[in-house]
Write a protein that holds these residues in place. Sequence first.
Motif, PDB file in Angstrom:
ATOM      1  N   ASN A   2     -28.849 -52.765  32.368  1.00  0.00           N
ATOM      2  CA  ASN A   2     -27.918 -52.116  31.475  1.00  0.00           C
ATOM      3  C   ASN A   2     -28.013 -50.595  31.575  1.00  0.00           C
ATOM      4  N   SER A  10     -23.917 -54.425  30.047  1.00  0.00           N
ATOM      5  CA  SER A  10     -23.116 -54.439  28.823  1.00  0.00           C
ATOM      6  C   SER A  10     -21.667 -54.086  29.149  1.00  0.00           C
ATOM      7  N   ARG A  47     -23.249 -59.110  29.141  1.00  0.00           N
ATOM      8  CA  ARG A  47     -22.991 -59.354  27.725  1.00  0.00           C
ATOM      9  C   ARG A  47     -21.711 -58.636  27.337  1.00  0.00           C
ATOM     10  N   ARG A  49     -18.849 -57.458  24.642  1.00  0.00           N
ATOM     11  CA  ARG A  49     -18.574 -57.126  23.245  1.00  0.00           C
ATOM     12  C   ARG A  49     -17.092 -56.736  23.167  1.00  0.00           C
ATOM     13  N   ALA A  83     -22.461 -48.900  26.704  1.00  0.00           N
ATOM     14  CA  ALA A  83     -21.749 -49.742  27.665  1.00  0.00           C
ATOM     15  C   ALA A  83     -22.018 -49.318  29.109  1.00  0.00           C
TER      16      ALA A  83
END
Length: 228
Positions: A2, A10, A47, A49, A83
Amino acid sequence: MNANGSGPLSLVVVTAGTGDPSSTRMLADRTAQRVSGLAGRRGHEVRVRVVDLRRLATEITTALVSQLTGPNLQDAIAALAGADGIVAATPVYKAGASGLFTSFFQVLDNDLLIAKPVVLTATAGTARHALVVDDQLRSLFAYLRAAAVPTSLFAAPEDWADPAFDKRIERAAFELVLFMESGFARQIKDESWHSYQHEFGSAGGTETGIDLDTDLMRLAAGGGEPAK
């Protein structure tokens, strides 16, 4: 890996779709799924979002007129700060990106998206609006100094069943995955942050190279002289 150099990647999806169901949300989700699939084949966990701007409309408006940032908007900003990649999606109204979409990005700190990789996407009821993505969205993200991938995505109703559109999504997703796995934004922040022009206070003092924790700076900020 990340933004901190370890763990899953992310991906933040920002969608300004207002319908239910929303074609804008559908395009954003389809792109995010392709990013996750391609990254998975290359050994990366992603992941995702989703930031649904419909739910932030009141806080975005408040931030525009008063500079006060509500808790949900703060949470969305924190997600973008961490992010590794972003999918930005807007419907087209009146030959332009939606006001909700542009207002959200206008209230963000100018430094927040520096070097962040972004896939730009838009939907409309007619192909006549196809240039909105590259004419308006690309210039907005250039101002924010984000790294928009070369392939942008636009969907009119006739595009959804077109195999060529699916290939275009694949291409944009692959470009984003390459940016994300390279740690491009993280390396810029770690090794070249000082070379960008920043607004004072945008990164807690690190943007200026000034040590704010000195007697002089405390006095300048209205603090008292430390006890001897």
